[in-house]
Write an enzyme that holds these catalytic residues in place. Structure first.
Site, PDB file in Angstrom:
ATOM      1  N   ASP A  39      11.803  12.763  -9.801  1.00 33.88           N
ATOM      2  CA  ASP A  39      11.750  13.706  -8.719  1.00 33.88           C
ATOM      3  C   ASP A  39      10.928  13.031  -7.650  1.00 33.88           C
ATOM      4  O   ASP A  39       9.502  13.056  -7.894  1.00 33.88           O
ATOM      5  CB  ASP A  39      11.110  14.848  -9.265  1.00 33.88           C
ATOM      6  CG  ASP A  39      10.702  16.166  -8.398  1.00 33.88           C
ATOM      7  OD1 ASP A  39      10.800  15.740  -7.433  1.00 33.88           O
ATOM      8  OD2 ASP A  39      10.466  17.071  -8.940  1.00 33.88           O
ATOM      9  N   ARG A  42       8.030  15.328  -5.763  1.00 35.00           N
ATOM     10  CA  ARG A  42       6.768  15.271  -6.653  1.00 35.00           C
ATOM     11  C   ARG A  42       6.181  13.927  -6.725  1.00 35.00           C
ATOM     12  O   ARG A  42       4.998  13.975  -6.432  1.00 35.00           O
ATOM     13  CB  ARG A  42       6.904  15.591  -8.205  1.00 35.00           C
ATOM     14  CG  ARG A  42       6.296  15.431  -9.091  1.00 35.00           C
ATOM     15  CD  ARG A  42       6.776  15.526 -10.775  1.00 35.00           C
ATOM     16  NE  ARG A  42       5.942  15.243 -11.755  1.00 35.00           N
ATOM     17  CZ  ARG A  42       5.602  13.842 -12.172  1.00 35.00           C
ATOM     18  NH1 ARG A  42       6.188  12.812 -11.404  1.00 35.00           N
ATOM     19  NH2 ARG A  42       4.718  13.766 -13.168  1.00 35.00           N
ATOM     20  N   GLU A 132      -0.882  16.664 -12.952  1.00 35.73           N
ATOM     21  CA  GLU A 132       0.327  17.487 -12.268  1.00 35.73           C
ATOM     22  C   GLU A 132       0.633  18.537 -13.672  1.00 35.73           C
ATOM     23  O   GLU A 132       1.236  18.299 -14.651  1.00 35.73           O
ATOM     24  CB  GLU A 132       1.575  16.511 -12.501  1.00 35.73           C
ATOM     25  CG  GLU A 132       2.800  16.760 -11.707  1.00 35.73           C
ATOM     26  CD  GLU A 132       3.485  17.856 -12.537  1.00 35.73           C
ATOM     27  OE1 GLU A 132       3.437  19.145 -12.848  1.00 35.73           O
ATOM     28  OE2 GLU A 132       4.547  17.490 -12.918  1.00 35.73           O
ATOM     29  N   GLU A 141       3.597  27.520 -18.960  1.00 35.00           N
ATOM     30  CA  GLU A 141       3.109  26.357 -19.798  1.00 35.00           C
ATOM     31  C   GLU A 141       1.486  26.306 -19.705  1.00 35.00           C
ATOM     32  O   GLU A 141       0.847  25.831 -20.580  1.00 35.00           O
ATOM     33  CB  GLU A 141       3.495  24.820 -19.556  1.00 35.00           C
ATOM     34  CG  GLU A 141       5.051  24.932 -19.820  1.00 35.00           C
ATOM     35  CD  GLU A 141       5.500  23.345 -19.456  1.00 35.00           C
ATOM     36  OE1 GLU A 141       6.593  22.998 -20.190  1.00 35.00           O
ATOM     37  OE2 GLU A 141       4.711  22.874 -18.780  1.00 35.00           O
ATOM     38  N   HIS A 281      12.524  19.088  -9.555  1.00 29.46           N
ATOM     39  CA  HIS A 281      12.747  19.613 -10.941  1.00 29.46           C
ATOM     40  C   HIS A 281      12.386  20.811 -11.347  1.00 29.46           C
ATOM     41  O   HIS A 281      12.890  21.419 -12.475  1.00 29.46           O
ATOM     42  CB  HIS A 281      12.267  18.394 -12.106  1.00 29.46           C
ATOM     43  CG  HIS A 281      10.859  18.419 -12.101  1.00 29.46           C
ATOM     44  ND1 HIS A 281       9.872  17.962 -11.264  1.00 29.46           N
ATOM     45  CD2 HIS A 281      10.328  18.988 -13.318  1.00 29.46           C
ATOM     46  CE1 HIS A 281       8.628  18.291 -11.972  1.00 29.46           C
ATOM     47  NE2 HIS A 281       8.848  18.955 -13.040  1.00 29.46           N
TER      48      HIS A 281
END
Length: 341
Positions: A39, A42, A132, A141, A281
């Site tokens: 990605d 990112r 990240e 999460e 992503h």
């Protein structure tokens, strides 16, 4: 137990499943790291934010929360950090150690396996925290909680966190074809009624790519995060929104995405995960609802979105979305609940 009760229990078990048991295991396989590393939006944003702000990193002690393969640790070392500490609780850590060794960063980078809340660092304080931490819907999460823990325990006064700002947005889309394929499909599967799965599918935000031409309304910011100051409790939020139609169309779903900003240093960096931006992503989080809204240009949808971690598993998200629409051609309102897991 009757067959009916067994079926109810089976559906309930599916409904109760969460990310708790497989969170760290999921990051133990190289495949998920390959997806993240490839990605470029990112990974290159992090590299620019670190490498292009060398003055920020030179001679500093850096902590990488959830270091994975160690890529951010190595960026920090390249930028001149005196010491970099990477913490990760997945089985990727021994592989990351091999990567660190292969790239001759052994003397600068120290990796520690364990939960951030439980490990003991070789220093009392750090100058910079990098991480990240973003998940789907930005907060899925619950890793930002861990970054805040590290901030409160280890960051020196006047220290830096990268990234340090984030914003969450909502918009609305026309998506009849995909809704038929992903949701209404379950009404008739080779002649069989599997609509009980449809009920489950409607309650789970779908993570997928939204094409720009599907967007019917403007977007509305529903959360802004300053990671230097926000508290864990403030990540449970309730926000009103108002969406104005850009054209005449049908609306089948609401969509949530986020923007990230590295505002510190001489060369700030930012990127978006929105439908009009380059693919990441994270894609976008799509929340379908029953029926649709037939809207005309200039008409508005008003609503409220509540988001909080599930009590049983803090890594999952419980999302409640209430909306109301009164237009010339129709009225529609609903109170919706979703489970991001």
């Amino acid at each position: 137990m009757t067959e009916t009760n067994k079926n109810v229990d089976a559906l309930e078990k599916i409904n109760q499943m969460s990310s708790a048991d497989y969170y760290f295991d999921s990051y133990s396989h190289f495949g998920i790291h390959e997806e993240m590393l490839k990605d470029e939006v990112r990974t290159l944003a992090y590299r620019r934010a670190i490498i292009n702000n060398r003055k920020l990193f030179e001679g500093k002690v850096v902590l990488d929360v959830g270091c994975g393969t160690g890529i951010l640790c190595m960026f920090a070392a390249q930028a001149g950090a005196k010491m970099v500490i990477g913490v990760d609780n997945s089985e990727m850590l021994p592989i990351a150690q091999k990567i660190i060794t292969a790239n001759n960063f052994d003397k600068t980078i120290t990796l520690i396996k364990g939960k951030m809340e439980e490990v003991v660092l070789p220093v009392d304080k750090v100058d910079i925290i990098i991480s990240e931490w973003m998940g789907y819907f930005m907060l899925y999460e619950g890793m930002l909680d861990t970054v805040l823990y590290a901030r409160d325990k280890y960051l020196v006064p006047g220290g830096v966190i990268l990234p340090d700002k984030a914003s969450l947005y909502i918009t609305a889309i026309e998506d009849q074809d995909y809704k038929e394929e992903k949701i209404n499909y379950w009404n008739n599967v080779y002649g069989f009624d599997m609509s009980c799965i449809r009920d489950i599918a409607l309650k789970e935000p779908l993570v997928d790519v939204v094409q720009p031409n599907m967007i019917v309304t403007n977007d509305c910011c529903i959360l802004t995060v300053d990671i230097m100051t926000i508290t864990k409790d403030e990540l449970k939020f309730r926000s009103d929104f108002k969406l104005k139609a850009l054209r005449d169309d049908l609306i089948h779903a609401f969509v949530v995405y986020f923007d990230i900003e590295f505002s510190k240093g001489d060369k700030p960096v930012c990127f978006s995960t929105g439908p009009k931006a380059k693919y990441t992503h994270w894609k976008q989080s799509i929340m379908y609802f029953e029926d649709h809204i037939k809207i005309q240009q200039g008409e508005t949808i008003t609503g409220t979105l509540d988001c909080a971690p599930f009590d049983r598993n803090q890594r999952d998200l419980k999302i409640k979305l209430d909306f109301s629409f009164v237009g010339e051609l129709m009225k529609n309102s609903a109170s919706l609940e979703y489970h991001m897991r």
